[in-house]
Design a protein around this motif. Structure first.
Motif, PDB file in Angstrom:
ATOM      1  N   ASP A   1     -39.664  -3.089   0.078  1.00 41.12           N
ATOM      2  CA  ASP A   1     -39.827  -1.686   0.468  1.00 41.12           C
ATOM      3  C   ASP A   1     -38.843  -1.303   1.578  1.00 41.12           C
ATOM      4  OD1 ASP A   1     -41.771  -0.910  -1.349  1.00 41.12           O
ATOM      5  OD2 ASP A   1     -43.362  -1.813  -0.155  1.00 41.12           O
ATOM      6  N   ASN A   2     -38.580  -2.233   2.506  1.00 44.03           N
ATOM      7  CA  ASN A   2     -37.569  -1.971   3.541  1.00 44.03           C
ATOM      8  C   ASN A   2     -36.221  -1.682   2.906  1.00 44.03           C
ATOM      9  OD1 ASN A   2     -37.950  -2.474   6.673  1.00 44.03           O
ATOM     10  ND2 ASN A   2     -39.494  -3.699   5.620  1.00 44.03           N
TER      11      ASN A   2
ATOM     12  N   ARG B   1     -36.295  -6.230  16.336  1.00 43.70           N
ATOM     13  CA  ARG B   1     -36.654  -4.852  16.013  1.00 43.70           C
ATOM     14  C   ARG B   1     -35.690  -4.305  14.956  1.00 43.70           C
ATOM     15  NH1 ARG B   1     -36.193  -1.423  20.183  1.00 43.70           N
ATOM     16  NH2 ARG B   1     -38.056  -0.214  19.849  1.00 43.70           N
ATOM     17  N   GLY B   2     -35.963  -3.074  14.537  1.00 45.65           N
ATOM     18  CA  GLY B   2     -35.051  -2.463  13.572  1.00 45.65           C
ATOM     19  C   GLY B   2     -35.472  -2.646  12.138  1.00 45.65           C
ATOM     20  N   LEU B   3     -36.717  -3.122  11.937  1.00 43.86           N
ATOM     21  CA  LEU B   3     -37.248  -3.279  10.576  1.00 43.86           C
ATOM     22  C   LEU B   3     -38.645  -2.675  10.535  1.00 43.86           C
ATOM     23  CD1 LEU B   3     -36.306  -7.037  10.143  1.00 43.86           C
ATOM     24  CD2 LEU B   3     -35.236  -5.170   8.883  1.00 43.86           C
ATOM     25  N   TYR B   4     -39.074  -2.240   9.360  1.00 42.72           N
ATOM     26  CA  TYR B   4     -40.452  -1.741   9.203  1.00 42.72           C
ATOM     27  C   TYR B   4     -41.337  -2.958   8.948  1.00 42.72           C
ATOM     28  CZ  TYR B   4     -38.182   2.758   8.920  1.00 42.72           C
ATOM     29  OH  TYR B   4     -37.425   3.866   9.212  1.00 42.72           O
ATOM     30  N   THR B   5     -41.979  -3.417  10.012  1.00 41.37           N
ATOM     31  CA  THR B   5     -42.665  -4.708   9.926  1.00 41.37           C
ATOM     32  C   THR B   5     -43.982  -4.647   9.145  1.00 41.37           C
ATOM     33  OG1 THR B   5     -43.618  -4.223  12.082  1.00 41.37           O
ATOM     34  CG2 THR B   5     -41.670  -5.632  12.046  1.00 41.37           C
ATOM     35  N   ARG B   6     -44.559  -3.425   8.990  1.00 34.42           N
ATOM     36  CA  ARG B   6     -45.850  -3.349   8.297  1.00 34.42           C
ATOM     37  C   ARG B   6     -45.705  -3.302   6.775  1.00 34.42           C
ATOM     38  NH1 ARG B   6     -49.879  -2.288  12.088  1.00 34.42           N
ATOM     39  NH2 ARG B   6     -51.204  -3.240  10.532  1.00 34.42           N
ATOM     40  N   VAL B   7     -44.474  -3.214   6.306  1.00 35.18           N
ATOM     41  CA  VAL B   7     -44.257  -3.220   4.849  1.00 35.18           C
ATOM     42  C   VAL B   7     -43.392  -4.422   4.474  1.00 35.18           C
ATOM     43  CG1 VAL B   7     -44.482  -0.704   4.674  1.00 35.18           C
ATOM     44  CG2 VAL B   7     -42.230  -1.703   4.940  1.00 35.18           C
TER      45      VAL B   7
ATOM     46  N   ARG C   1     -45.406  -8.916   4.040  1.00 29.68           N
ATOM     47  CA  ARG C   1     -45.068  -7.993   5.128  1.00 29.68           C
ATOM     48  C   ARG C   1     -44.065  -8.638   6.080  1.00 29.68           C
ATOM     49  NH1 ARG C   1     -50.467  -5.058   7.465  1.00 29.68           N
ATOM     50  NH2 ARG C   1     -51.064  -3.949   5.593  1.00 29.68           N
TER      51      ARG C   1
ATOM     52  N   ARG D   1     -30.063  -5.681   4.779  1.00 34.45           N
ATOM     53  CA  ARG D   1     -30.108  -4.220   4.917  1.00 34.45           C
ATOM     54  C   ARG D   1     -28.703  -3.660   5.212  1.00 34.45           C
ATOM     55  NH1 ARG D   1     -32.846  -1.928   9.047  1.00 34.45           N
ATOM     56  NH2 ARG D   1     -31.222  -2.904  10.280  1.00 34.45           N
TER      57      ARG D   1
ATOM     58  N   HIS E   1     -32.096  -8.238   8.198  1.00 32.21           N
ATOM     59  CA  HIS E   1     -31.155  -7.300   8.845  1.00 32.21           C
ATOM     60  C   HIS E   1     -29.808  -7.332   8.110  1.00 32.21           C
ATOM     61  CE1 HIS E   1     -32.767  -5.461  12.424  1.00 32.21           C
ATOM     62  NE2 HIS E   1     -33.304  -6.582  12.831  1.00 32.21           N
TER      63      HIS E   1
ATOM     64  N   ARG F   1     -35.486  -0.936  -0.298  1.00 31.47           N
ATOM     65  CA  ARG F   1     -35.493   0.231  -1.210  1.00 31.47           C
ATOM     66  C   ARG F   1     -35.355   1.529  -0.425  1.00 31.47           C
ATOM     67  NH1 ARG F   1     -40.163   0.730  -5.520  1.00 31.47           N
ATOM     68  NH2 ARG F   1     -39.405   2.852  -5.383  1.00 31.47           N
ATOM     69  N   TYR F   2     -36.042   1.580   0.722  1.00 33.87           N
ATOM     70  CA  TYR F   2     -35.999   2.781   1.561  1.00 33.87           C
ATOM     71  C   TYR F   2     -34.558   3.054   2.012  1.00 33.87           C
ATOM     72  CZ  TYR F   2     -37.096   5.781   5.598  1.00 33.87           C
ATOM     73  OH  TYR F   2     -37.152   6.810   6.492  1.00 33.87           O
ATOM     74  N   PHE F   3     -33.908   2.012   2.523  1.00 29.61           N
ATOM     75  CA  PHE F   3     -32.536   2.219   2.989  1.00 29.61           C
ATOM     76  C   PHE F   3     -31.582   2.451   1.814  1.00 29.61           C
ATOM     77  CE2 PHE F   3     -34.266   0.772   6.975  1.00 29.61           C
ATOM     78  CZ  PHE F   3     -33.605   1.609   7.862  1.00 29.61           C
TER      79      PHE F   3
END
Lengths: 337, 260
Positions: free
Chosen positions: A120-121, A110-116, A156, A172, A169, A123-125
């Motif tokens: 994108d994960n 867990r701890g990741l945006y799995t649908r993207v 994805r 990130r 992880h 860049r968001y962070f």
């Protein structure tokens, strides 16, 4: 080639982390009509220091207080008492300054945006950490290349394997080029090959000069990676030393490892009654049972063992040098004075 | 771009990527308000007065509020389910800005909802929707959406604290439709409900929308309604900022941040 910043950027402290008498008490409420409040002491009077560039391990059984300690140092939890500084900044007063300068890597899927996708994960962070827009693209690409994920960067995350997710992880956790990386059981649940791969990544980061605080309950991992290790039990640090220093706690002992069938709790209890048995760990699986007995008597205990296990079948019996795990077991069981 | 706007934009972008990746939102966002509009128009088919407008605005408001209430609250729940709430909170960015970005994306979906209902009412049910001042009409819809989003932001803070916040917001869905006057005029409600109605930004927004639909010129009443709505919305944002700060401190003290 992944570029990481120099570790000489320090605030007002010559230590990366200084922890003094840190305590955390949780209030737990039970019941609906008759509500009762109890207090759970998760961390009590913990003190230690970590040097710049050091890979420091915090090990202990489940519920020992490792994660609570890491959460307080990463400003996710407010301590009940005690003080701590990270890069010279106070964990209660300088929350934003600390968050800007540290990275967090948690274990598990867990701890990741799995649908993207991975880009994108990251860049968001990068945006949330305030990484300048003009360096984001380069940083994301370098990190994904360093972690061996560049070829799958557009896919994805839900299509990734456990190992790939763990590498993401790590990526990130490094997006803001942190001075300190906090890793909370980064290899938990990974198969041996992927765990080894993750450990190699951690080693590489340490070689590049990052300060790392790692929690784990795998002793061989702490032995392999950490310069110093603190063993935490029931919220207290019971030992803090280099892995070889910790092994000295059990230097006068040997480990007798017995593999057999028909060994039960009854036999384990009998071993505990033998005065020379300092500690015993038992894996009482259905098909095969393994006992690890720590004793200063070495092979002399074999006759006692044969006597206790007269109704069981012994497949193998070895006398071994103690490892860090044996030191840990003895320290956690509280038999080291 | 200032860091705050960048965070809001980035959270907005991430929410949009998830909307695109998971298009099941279409079902509650389009079908439920469509059914409501259909039922209301059928019931008031023979009635005189601006019932068509009430039915359409009621349906639109239902989509808007339902979407915002669920999605703003869901923004925190979503992070908890993904296991990303800790990582997001651990960044130097303000959680309120992250959730605000998500709320704006929800508001945008609410807007598409309102437009869809207007089209359905006009094209399928042939409801005469003569809008006297289309610009003010559109402007008041957008401002009402922002007011609804700001209200949703207040409820979002509850989700940081409690796993039962969903139950709380479920209970709030219909009362807001009723007391904001989106289904029928506030004058029809008991007088003791009126103070609650006037504390809701959308109440003033709905009134402004109706005035813009009926009057071509900019009236004092229109300006008064929009002005009060903006003041209330500003108050909502300030309350949300205060609550988020309190809630974050409390969750950091009690360790309740990641309880799913």
């Amino acid at each position: 080639m992944l570029e990481l910043s120099s570790q000489n950027v320090q605030a007002s402290s010559d230590k990366a982390i200084v922890v003094e008498h840190l305590c955390k008490v949780f209030n737990v409420t039970k019941g609906v009509l008759r509500r009762t409040k109890t207090q759970v002491v998760a961390v009590k009077d913990v003190s230690f220091e970590i040097d710049y560039g050091e890979l420091f391990g915090l090990v202990g059984p489940n519920g020992a207080g490792k994660t609570t300690t890491i959460k307080m140092l990463t400003t996710m939890l407010i301590p009940t008492s005690g003080t701590a500084t990270v890069l010279g900044y106070d964990i209660q007063k300088d929350v934003k300054k600390i968050r800007e300068r540290i990275g967090i890597v948690l274990g598990g899927e867990r701890g990741l945006y799995t649908r993207v996708n991975a880009i994108d994960n990251l860049r968001y962070f990068a945006d949330l950490y305030g990484v300048p827009v003009n360096t984001q693209e380069k940083r994301v690409k370098e990190l994904l290349q360093f972690m061996g994920l560049w070829d799958r960067a557009q896919d994805r995350v839900e299509t990734y394997s456990k190992g790939m997710k763990q590498r993401l992880h790590l990526a990130r956790g490094l997006i803001n080029d942190p001075q300190i990386v906090f890793m909370d059981e980064p290899t938990i649940g990974l198969d041996p090959e992927i765990a080894k791969e993750t450990r190699n990544m951690i080693k590489e980061l340490a070689e590049k000069g990052k300060t790392i605080l790692l929690t784990t309950h795998y002793m061989f991992e702490a032995d392999e990676l950490c310069k110093r290790v603190a063993i935490i039990r029931n919220g207290e640090i019971v030992a803090l030393d280099t892995p070889s220093g910790l092994k000295k706690y059990v230097k006068d002992t040997s480990v007798v490892e017995i593999e057999g069938f028909g060994i039960t709790e009854k036999e384990v209890a009998k071993f505990k009654e033998v005065p020379e048995v300092l500690s015993i760990s038992a894996d009482l699986s259905e098909n095969k049972q393994v006992l690890k007995i720590q004793t200063p008597k070495g092979s002399e205990i074999i006759s006692d063992a044969q006597d206790i296990l007269k109704n069981s079948r012994i497949y193998d019996l070895k006398v071994k040098e103690p490892t860090l795990e044996d030191a840990y077991l003895r320290l956690v069981e509280g038999s080291v004075k | 771009m200032p860091q705050t706007l960048r965070v809001i934009y980035s959270a907005f972008r991430m929410a949009m990527l998830h909307w695109i990746a998971d298009p099941q939102w279409v079902i509650p966002n389009v079908i439920a308000p469509f059914v409501f509009t259909f039922v209301a128009l059928t019931l008031f088919k023979e009635a005189s007065g601006p019932f068509g407008l009430y039915a359409v605005l009621g349906g639109g408001m239902m989509g808007m509020w339902g979407n915002t209430l669920y999605s703003s609250g869901f923004a925190i729940e979503f992070e908890k389910w993904q296991g990303t709430l800790e990582e997001v909170v651990a960044t130097p960015s303000n959680l309120l800005h992250v959730i605000a970005g998500r709320s704006v994306s929800n508001a945008l979906f609410g807007l598409t909802n309102m437009v869809a209902i207007l089209l359905i009412a006009s094209l399928v049910f042939k409801v005469p929707l003569g809008v006297a001042n289309p610009i003010l009409f559109a402007l008041s819809i957008v401002l009402t959406l922002l007011s609804v989003s700001a209200l949703g932001l207040i409820f979002a803070s509850a989700f940081v604290l409690s796993r039962y916040a969903q139950v709380f917001t479920n209970g709030l869905e219909f009362p807001i439709y009723v007391i904001s006057g989106s289904m029928f005029p506030i004058a029809l409600l008991p007088f003791w409900i009126h103070p609650a109605s006037y504390l809701l930004g959308p109440t003033w927004g709905i009134e402004a929308i109706r005035i813009a639909a009926a009057q071509e010129s900019v009236s004092v009443t229109f300006c008064l309604n929009v002005g009060v709505m903006l003041l209330i919305t500003l108050a909502y944002v300030m309350i949300a900022a205060f609550l988020f700060k309190k809630v974050e401190t409390k969750s950091r003290r009690d360790g309740t941040l990641v309880q799913a």
